[in-house]
Scaffold this motif. Structure first.
Motif, PDB file in Angstrom:
ATOM      1  N   ALA A 152      -0.083  -9.632   2.385  1.00  0.00           N
ATOM      2  CA  ALA A 152      -1.596  -9.798   2.657  1.00  0.00           C
ATOM      3  C   ALA A 152      -1.919  -9.602   3.868  1.00  0.00           C
ATOM      4  N   GLU A 153      -1.272  -9.915   5.024  1.00  0.00           N
ATOM      5  CA  GLU A 153      -1.460  -9.745   6.466  1.00  0.00           C
ATOM      6  C   GLU A 153      -1.153  -8.285   6.654  1.00  0.00           C
ATOM      7  N   ARG A 154      -0.163  -7.510   6.099  1.00  0.00           N
ATOM      8  CA  ARG A 154       0.086  -5.946   6.187  1.00  0.00           C
ATOM      9  C   ARG A 154      -1.163  -5.344   5.675  1.00  0.00           C
ATOM     10  N   LEU A 155      -1.845  -5.725   4.332  1.00  0.00           N
ATOM     11  CA  LEU A 155      -3.097  -4.948   3.716  1.00  0.00           C
ATOM     12  C   LEU A 155      -4.191  -5.366   4.841  1.00  0.00           C
ATOM     13  N   ALA A 156      -4.337  -6.492   5.236  1.00  0.00           N
ATOM     14  CA  ALA A 156      -5.449  -6.831   6.336  1.00  0.00           C
ATOM     15  C   ALA A 156      -5.554  -5.931   7.585  1.00  0.00           C
ATOM     16  N   ARG A 157      -4.317  -5.358   7.866  1.00  0.00           N
ATOM     17  CA  ARG A 157      -4.369  -4.338   8.993  1.00  0.00           C
ATOM     18  C   ARG A 157      -4.226  -2.922   8.835  1.00  0.00           C
ATOM     19  N   ASN A 158      -4.573  -2.888   7.047  1.00  0.00           N
ATOM     20  CA  ASN A 158      -4.771  -1.545   6.676  1.00  0.00           C
ATOM     21  C   ASN A 158      -3.505  -0.850   6.581  1.00  0.00           C
ATOM     22  N   ASP A 159      -2.306  -1.603   6.416  1.00  0.00           N
ATOM     23  CA  ASP A 159      -0.900  -1.066   6.506  1.00  0.00           C
ATOM     24  C   ASP A 159      -0.974  -0.599   4.848  1.00  0.00           C
ATOM     25  N   LYS A 160       0.006   0.444   4.655  1.00  0.00           N
ATOM     26  CA  LYS A 160       0.296   0.611   3.307  1.00  0.00           C
ATOM     27  C   LYS A 160       1.313  -0.037   2.834  1.00  0.00           C
ATOM     28  N   VAL A 161       1.171  -0.570   1.515  1.00  0.00           N
ATOM     29  CA  VAL A 161       2.199  -1.252   0.861  1.00  0.00           C
ATOM     30  C   VAL A 161       2.315  -0.743  -0.437  1.00  0.00           C
ATOM     31  N   PRO A 162       3.660  -0.709  -1.063  1.00  0.00           N
ATOM     32  CA  PRO A 162       3.781  -0.181  -2.597  1.00  0.00           C
ATOM     33  C   PRO A 162       3.093  -1.041  -3.651  1.00  0.00           C
ATOM     34  N   LEU A 163       2.107  -0.430  -4.246  1.00  0.00           N
ATOM     35  CA  LEU A 163       1.480  -1.146  -5.433  1.00  0.00           C
ATOM     36  C   LEU A 163       1.816  -0.521  -6.639  1.00  0.00           C
ATOM     37  N   PRO A 164       1.679  -1.305  -7.923  1.00  0.00           N
ATOM     38  CA  PRO A 164       1.986  -1.056  -8.974  1.00  0.00           C
ATOM     39  C   PRO A 164       1.271   0.276  -9.506  1.00  0.00           C
ATOM     40  N   ASP A 165       1.766   1.015 -10.678  1.00  0.00           N
ATOM     41  CA  ASP A 165       1.013   2.340 -10.887  1.00  0.00           C
ATOM     42  C   ASP A 165      -0.317   1.921 -11.364  1.00  0.00           C
ATOM     43  N   ARG A 166      -0.422   0.899 -12.039  1.00  0.00           N
ATOM     44  CA  ARG A 166      -1.893   0.380 -12.534  1.00  0.00           C
ATOM     45  C   ARG A 166      -1.943  -1.074 -11.842  1.00  0.00           C
ATOM     46  N   LEU A 167      -2.849  -1.380 -11.071  1.00  0.00           N
ATOM     47  CA  LEU A 167      -3.009  -2.630 -10.475  1.00  0.00           C
ATOM     48  C   LEU A 167      -3.856  -3.396 -11.648  1.00  0.00           C
ATOM     49  N   PRO A 168      -3.549  -4.513 -12.270  1.00  0.00           N
ATOM     50  CA  PRO A 168      -4.180  -5.379 -13.156  1.00  0.00           C
ATOM     51  C   PRO A 168      -5.542  -5.833 -12.572  1.00  0.00           C
ATOM     52  N   GLU A 169      -6.404  -5.653 -13.394  1.00  0.00           N
ATOM     53  CA  GLU A 169      -7.993  -6.141 -12.948  1.00  0.00           C
ATOM     54  C   GLU A 169      -7.731  -7.502 -12.748  1.00  0.00           C
ATOM     55  N   GLY A 170      -8.451  -8.063 -11.343  1.00  0.00           N
ATOM     56  CA  GLY A 170      -8.388  -9.222 -10.995  1.00  0.00           C
ATOM     57  C   GLY A 170      -7.289  -9.810 -10.261  1.00  0.00           C
ATOM     58  N   MET A 171      -6.240  -8.900 -10.224  1.00  0.00           N
ATOM     59  CA  MET A 171      -4.960  -9.452  -9.481  1.00  0.00           C
ATOM     60  C   MET A 171      -5.179  -8.892  -7.875  1.00  0.00           C
ATOM     61  N   GLU A 172      -4.931  -9.943  -7.256  1.00  0.00           N
ATOM     62  CA  GLU A 172      -4.613  -9.615  -5.608  1.00  0.00           C
ATOM     63  C   GLU A 172      -3.601  -8.598  -5.227  1.00  0.00           C
ATOM     64  N   ALA A 173      -4.075  -7.862  -4.551  1.00  0.00           N
ATOM     65  CA  ALA A 173      -3.156  -6.746  -4.273  1.00  0.00           C
ATOM     66  C   ALA A 173      -1.777  -7.117  -3.768  1.00  0.00           C
ATOM     67  N   ALA A 174      -1.797  -7.914  -2.815  1.00  0.00           N
ATOM     68  CA  ALA A 174      -0.799  -8.675  -2.158  1.00  0.00           C
ATOM     69  C   ALA A 174       0.191  -9.197  -3.145  1.00  0.00           C
ATOM     70  N   ARG A 175      -0.438  -9.969  -4.312  1.00  0.00           N
ATOM     71  CA  ARG A 175       0.471 -10.500  -5.208  1.00  0.00           C
ATOM     72  C   ARG A 175       1.045  -9.367  -6.082  1.00  0.00           C
ATOM     73  N   ALA A 176       0.636  -8.268  -6.327  1.00  0.00           N
ATOM     74  CA  ALA A 176       1.053  -7.073  -7.079  1.00  0.00           C
ATOM     75  C   ALA A 176       2.115  -6.280  -6.379  1.00  0.00           C
ATOM     76  N   ALA A 177       1.905  -6.179  -4.938  1.00  0.00           N
ATOM     77  CA  ALA A 177       2.810  -5.591  -3.991  1.00  0.00           C
ATOM     78  C   ALA A 177       4.100  -6.452  -3.989  1.00  0.00           C
ATOM     79  N   ALA A 178       4.152  -7.752  -3.904  1.00  0.00           N
ATOM     80  CA  ALA A 178       5.073  -8.579  -3.833  1.00  0.00           C
ATOM     81  C   ALA A 178       6.147  -8.271  -5.081  1.00  0.00           C
ATOM     82  N   PHE A 179       5.347  -8.099  -6.325  1.00  0.00           N
ATOM     83  CA  PHE A 179       5.929  -7.798  -7.536  1.00  0.00           C
ATOM     84  C   PHE A 179       6.732  -6.741  -7.527  1.00  0.00           C
TER      85      PHE A 179
END
Length: 111
Positions: free
Chosen positions: A61-88
């Protein structure tokens, strides 16, 4: 095993698990373990993974707040926080980098 192929697999696996609607965090961990290891997690593994996901989501979440690139799932589930998805995604990458996964794949390939 931090190459692009493993990261691509990790993103795909995370997307597959996270897009199974209605799963709790415990069930998501169970599903990831069953896909990767063909077994559920032991109680201590489950707790360690849940702790990792919570801690890693904060870091990401801190990295995303700095606009750093983080790996995300191919399809981000609707309503899921990006940081939680990237942690997965990070969890999936760790599972696929484990000795157990490589041994499992080796044994399965010999059958």
């Amino acid at each position: 095993m931090n190459d692009e192929l493993v990261l691509e697999w990790s993103r795909a696996l995370a997307g597959r698990v996270l897009n199974d609607s209605g799963l709790s965090a415990n069930q998501q961990v169970e599903r990831a373990f069953r896909i990767v290891f063909s077994r559920g997690p032991k109680d201590e593994e489950r707790q360690a993974v849940l702790n990792f996901l919570n801690q890693q989501a904060g870091v990401l979440a801190e990295r995303l707040a700095r606009n750093d690139k983080v790996p995300l799932p191919d399809r981000l589930p609707e309503g899921m926080e990006a940081a939680r998805a990237a942690a997965f995604v990070d969890l999936c990458q760790a599972l696929m980098n484990s000795n157990e996964f490589h041994l499992h794949e080796l044994v399965r390939g010999q059958k």
